[in-house]
Scaffold this motif. Structure first.
Motif, mmCIF file in Angstrom:
data_model
loop_
_atom_site.group_PDB
_atom_site.id
_atom_site.type_symbol
_atom_site.label_atom_id
_atom_site.label_comp_id
_atom_site.label_asym_id
_atom_site.label_seq_id
_atom_site.Cartn_x
_atom_site.Cartn_y
_atom_site.Cartn_z
ATOM 1 N N THR A 147 0.808 -1.223 0.000
ATOM 2 C CA THR A 147 0.000 0.000 0.000
ATOM 3 C C THR A 147 0.843 1.276 0.000
ATOM 4 O O THR A 147 0.279 2.370 -0.090
ATOM 5 N N TYR A 153 -6.181 -3.799 5.744
ATOM 6 C CA TYR A 153 -5.287 -3.191 4.742
ATOM 7 C C TYR A 153 -4.104 -2.454 5.376
ATOM 8 O O TYR A 153 -3.495 -1.575 4.764
ATOM 9 N N HIS A 196 -6.258 3.127 0.889
ATOM 10 C CA HIS A 196 -7.354 2.768 1.808
ATOM 11 C C HIS A 196 -7.515 3.734 2.974
ATOM 12 O O HIS A 196 -8.421 3.563 3.791
ATOM 13 N N LEU A 245 -13.569 -0.380 2.055
ATOM 14 C CA LEU A 245 -12.466 -1.299 2.374
ATOM 15 C C LEU A 245 -11.746 -0.831 3.646
ATOM 16 O O LEU A 245 -11.241 0.303 3.692
ATOM 17 N N PHE A 262 -10.846 7.100 1.673
ATOM 18 C CA PHE A 262 -11.183 5.675 1.702
ATOM 19 C C PHE A 262 -11.550 5.200 0.301
ATOM 20 O O PHE A 262 -11.644 6.007 -0.633
ATOM 21 N N SER A 263 -11.759 3.878 0.193
ATOM 22 C CA SER A 263 -12.068 3.283 -1.101
ATOM 23 C C SER A 263 -13.267 2.365 -0.963
ATOM 24 O O SER A 263 -13.483 1.770 0.085
ATOM 25 N N SER A 291 -6.245 -6.200 -2.670
ATOM 26 C CA SER A 291 -7.172 -5.072 -2.752
ATOM 27 C C SER A 291 -7.938 -5.139 -4.071
ATOM 28 O O SER A 291 -7.350 -5.027 -5.142
ATOM 29 N N ASN A 309 -11.721 -0.677 -7.102
ATOM 30 C CA ASN A 309 -12.579 0.143 -6.234
ATOM 31 C C ASN A 309 -12.602 1.572 -6.754
ATOM 32 O O ASN A 309 -11.897 1.916 -7.695
ATOM 33 N N HIS A 323 -12.088 5.579 -5.258
ATOM 34 C CA HIS A 323 -11.481 6.251 -4.099
ATOM 35 C C HIS A 323 -12.149 7.599 -3.882
ATOM 36 O O HIS A 323 -12.499 8.293 -4.829
#
Ligand SMILES: Cc1ncc(COP(=O)(O)O)c(C=O)c1O
Length: 493
Positions: free
Chosen positions: A139, A165, A192, A342, A350-351, A382, A385, A387
């Motif tokens: 990440t 995460y 995340h 997530l 965040f996502s 992950s 997604n 964001h």
């Protein structure tokens, strides 16, 4: 965008200078191409603290636009402002008067410098290192990969917890070798928005004698205010033994104009390895504190001005309102059938992923409703997604946002997905990854609806779906090829 044909000439500097109104007419026409970020519906890229702060920042920016940061003896004003900001930020993140740092053009430059400094210091102190490595949780921001490529430091990626995460200190420990020079953690991560277990990673760095960089580009400014407001914010700064450097951005949640960030080191002994001087030429004696050499004083003065304008009172209020809005938004999103946030965001980023609806189509549907959400591709554990980076400029629009998101999910559910990926995969079936070349890249781009020299208009869902289905290496090749197509010489008119 035009590319040049045989019968056309390349764009030239105008022979006669243009009139002011003509110039600005053209510039306004260019500006119309951009997203309307003042709408408050842009949930990425933009950190807008309102008109007053904007004007203060711009006024200070213009005041020092022409001054040069190349030479602190000729422009000591810039050095003073830089030292002011570095001192304030060092104290803000738990540092003492031993901390040394510099103002940089952004998070990326701060990170590049941190990696270069760790490499150069290790060269001196650890001659046994044959090929320097840095251990990154997956990440960690892409800027570390850029630093790896620029400075020839090998990236060793470690997995993050599949529920939170957050970085896994055990996995990081297992990844340490005799060539490891640097450990990295985020406060919080961009993807995340969660804070890694920095004290545990600090222990590891300390016990192994490694550099440890905390990327607080996103959180450095706001996390201390959230803690003051009673939020549970884990330790992430120089109060953690083992932390040797930290980056934090003014131009994100410091709400100052771009380009503004700071790189901080535990002490000047480490920072020495960041600096560059050259006297091996007949020109002026060059001594640079950062990567840039000549640099405008504008971003620095603007940061100085906005930080003083908002003050801790202003930032604390922003932190309070934005956190409140984030929690409301996260709860609302988790209640929309098919969507799930997530992890548990520690700040305002965040996502959102989905098992039942194509998130890239949701992004397109939101775009039709005037919103910008940022698509993120799957990587490691992950899933793909979208964001959201929430700021003070969006907090009054949460109900609107949730309403539009519900509609967008309903619409996206009706859209077909997967077909385009099948078409591309079938077409590429016979091409081995290592035999990808310009020709088949061009074919892939054409299939994805990307024409040479053009930004794909309209929906991006198909493009993102294709990218998501490819390996990271292929994605990178495509993205570079895309850039290579975008920035081209133009014909005159
Ligand atoms: C955690 C983190 N680090 C570094 C960066 C890079 O910052 P910049 O875009 O200012 O170079 C970002 C940008 O979003 C980020 O989120």
């Amino acid at each position: 965008m035009d590319t040049i044909n045989d019968d056309e000439v390349m764009l030239k500097i105008p022979e006669k200078g243009m009139k002011e109104d003509e110039i600005f007419e053209q510039l306004h026409a260019y500006k119309k191409m951009d997203i309307d970020w003042r709408s408050g519906r842009v949930l990425g890229y933009i950190y807008d603290a309102g008109r007053e702060a904007e004007e203060i920042g711009k006024k200070a920016y213009m005041m020092f636009l022409s001054e040069s940061g190349l030479d602190p003896t000729t422009f000591p004003s810039l050095m003073h402002m830089e030292n002011d900001l570095v001192s304030m930020m060092a104290g803000h993140v738990g540092g003492d008067d031993q901390v040394a740092g510099n103002f940089t053009s952004g998070g990326t430059e701060s990170i590049l410098l941190a990696v270069k400094t760790a490499r150069d210091c290790s060269r001196k102190t650890r001659p046994g290192v044959t090929r320097p490595e840095m251990v990154l949780p997956v990440t960690a921001h892409a800027a570390f990969h850029k630093a790896a490529e620029y400075f020839d430091v090998r990236v060793v990626q470690t997995p993050v917890d599949s529920r939170t995460y957050k970085a896994d200190p055990g996995a990081m420990e297992a990844a340490v070798t005799s060539n490891t020079i640097l450990l990295v953690a985020s406060a919080p991560s961009y993807a995340h928005g969660v804070i890694d277990p920095i004290p545990e990673i600090g222990d590891l760095a300390h016990s192994r004698g490694l550099f440890f960089h905390v990327d607080a580009c996103v959180g450095g400014f706001m996390l201390p205010f959230l803690r003051e407001l009673g939020e549970k914010v884990p330790e992430f700064g120089f109060s953690v033994p083992g932390v040797t450097s930290l980056s934090m951005d003014f131009h994100k949640y410091g709400y100052t104009p771009k380009n503004a960030s700071v790189i901080l080191y535990k002490n000047r002994t480490i920072r020495r390895h960041q600096l560059f001087a050259c006297s091996a030429w007949p020109g002026y004696s060059l001594a640079n504190n950062t990567i840039q050499s000549s640099k405008s004083g504008g971003p620095l003065a603007a940061a100085w001005a906005v930080v003083h304008f908002l003050g801790t009172e202003g930032y604390r209020e922003f932190a309070k309102q934005t956190r409140h809005a984030t929690l409301k938004l996260v709860e609302g999103i988790n209640r929309i059938e098919g969507l799930r946030v997530l992890g548990q965001p520690d700040m305002f980023m965040f996502s959102v992923a989905s098992e039942s609806v194509n998130v890239f189509h949701v992004v397109d549907q939101m775009k039709k409703r005037g919103w910008y959400l940022q698509p993120q591709l799957s990587y490691g554990n992950s899933p793909e997604n979208f964001h959201i980076s929430l700021t003070i400029a969006n907090v009054h629009l949460i109900d609107d946002l949730l309403g539009n998101l519900r509609e967008s999910v309903d619409e996206a559910r009706k859209q077909k997905s997967g077909d385009i990926v099948k078409i591309v995969k079938d077409a590429l079936g016979d091409i081995e990854e290592n035999s990808i070349n310009e020709d088949n890249i061009a074919r892939m781009m054409a299939m994805a609806g990307i024409k040479p020299g053009g930004i794909p208009g309209g929906d991006m869902g198909d493009v993102n779906e294709i990218l998501n289905a490819l390996s990271p290496e292929l994605r990178e090749m495509l993205l570079k090829e895309f850039l290579n197509e975008l920035f081209v010489t133009r014909s005159g008119n």
